[in-house]
Design a protein around this motif. Structure first.
Motif: not given
Length: 406
Positions: A99-114
């Motif tokens: 759960l937590f590693s997937i959440i952080f990985s997903t947030l990282f992808i969103i940061c890369s879009y940003w």
């Protein structure tokens, strides 16, 4: 305002952590370590790719191309990105993919879009620049690569993690990260370096090289799927990609040859030799990638893990990491003492030889030398030692300049 030197130092810290984790992983066959090997492999790879390389490249893009008036707005994005990387660094060793590693990985992808949106809006690149073509394309490849991670959840819930599609989604991600985002960004930085010093770049050759690299990257994607013995069409596309990439390499050689005297003039003899070495590695990478179009070698590369690890490390530790260090040094964002780079290079070269040696022994069913794993660790440890030396060299300049304007 987050200074570019500080960003570069943070990237280097991730490189030190990733390389230290690499040594920990290489200790597994020698001593009994009471940790989950797979969890630490995930940690090692995520910190290396998303910590060191991503932050290293985005720091260079920020420093070189973001308009001065927009730089203050970047701090929030940079800090939020660090939260996601540190989150992965903590969660992956404890839980692996959960759960937590997937959440952080997903947030990282969103940061890369940003970051992509921020860069497209606030860059000061000349519209006719060869660098702009490569850098914009690199960021597009970064976005495209994220299709792989997004599709993993769907594949796991429908076909399961043992499915061919699961591995192919990972290979899709790695292909467009390594051959797309990383390589194209580095080529953009190289052309920017030439343009900045008013070097004469033959326009037609630069455009031709860009197009060949673009189509080469797209059409070599099928090379990642040959291990499942797909339809003949996939083989034809892969062969087309290999040929395109080969012509791109010839074009790049001609461009480099044209810039030889310029590069000698603008760099020290040591760093000129380093650039030449990176080009040799790039040639080797292209040849190694190309040979997998032959079905026998496609199967072999899948069956013998050492060949894959050796190839990935050749690209990551050789071409990508050395290029980032060179550009950070060239832009005065990091100091690179020759002694520490030399120690790193010795560790890199001899560890690569040992990894490919073991792969060759597996292939030919030969026994490996006694104490192989101990020797590999002793040689490999030179890499984090070299990085630590660079890190210590840069501690004082980084922190003494924290409050200076960018």
């Amino acid at each position: 305002m987050m200074k570019a030197k500080t960003q570069s130092f943070v990237a280097l810290l991730y490189f030190l952590i990733a390389s230290s984790l690499g040594i920990l992983l290489r200790l597994f066959p020698i001593i009994d370590i009471n940790i989950d090997y797979k969890f630490f492999v995930h940690t090692h790879s995520h910190v290396a790719l998303l910590g060191w390389v991503y932050i290293g490249l985005t720091s260079l893009l920020f420093y070189l191309y973001i308009k001065e008036e927009a730089k203050r707005k970047y701090t929030k994005l940079f800090l939020f990105t660090q939260v996601t990387i540190v989150g992965m660094l903590i969660s992956f060793p404890i839980t692996g993919y959960a759960l937590f590693s997937i959440i952080f990985s997903t947030l990282f992808i969103i940061c890369s879009y940003w970051f992509y949106a921020f860069f497209r809006k606030n860059n000061n690149l000349d519209k006719d620049s060869s660098a702009l073509k490569f850098i914009n394309t690199s960021l597009l490849f970064m976005i495209i690569s994220s299709i792989g991670p997004w599709s993993l959840g769907i594949i796991m819930n429908t076909l399961g993690s043992t499915s061919h599609w699961y591995k192919n989604a990972i290979y899709f991600y790695l292909h467009f990260q390594y051959n797309g985002w990383f390589i194209f960004c580095l080529l953009g930085l190289f052309f920017s370096f030439l343009e900045k010093h008013h070097s004469i770049i033959p326009k037609k050759k630069a455009v031709s090289f860009y197009r060949l690299m673009l189509w080469g990257c797209v059409f070599t994607l099928p090379l990642s799927f040959l291990w499942v013995k797909p339809h003949v069409t996939i083989y034809i596309l892969a062969l087309l990609g290999v040929l395109t990439q080969f012509f791109a390499l010839i074009q790049f050689y001609q461009l480099i040859k044209h810039q030889k005297s310029f590069l000698k003039e603008k760099t020290t003899p040591f760093f000129y030799r380093l650039i030449s070495f990176i080009f040799v590695l790039f040639t080797l990478k292209t040849l190694m990638q190309s040979i997998t179009v032959i079905p026998y070698f496609a199967t072999l590369s899948y069956q013998i893990r050492d060949f894959v690890i050796g190839y990935l490390h050749l690209v990551f530790l050789g071409i990508i990491s050395l290029s980032i260090l060179f550009f950070l040094h060239q832009n005065k964002l990091l100091k690179l003492p020759k002694v520490w780079i030399s120690i790193y290079l010795i560790g890199f070269l001899f560890s690569e030889i040992l990894i490919f040696y073991k792969g060759f022994c597996n292939w030919q069913q030969l026994s490996i030398i006694n104490n192989y794993y101990t020797i590999l660790v002793l040689i490999s440890v030179l890499m984090p030692i070299g990085i630590l030396g660079i890190f210590i060299t840069n501690i004082k300049p980084t922190f003494s300049n924290l409050k200076e304007p960018v």
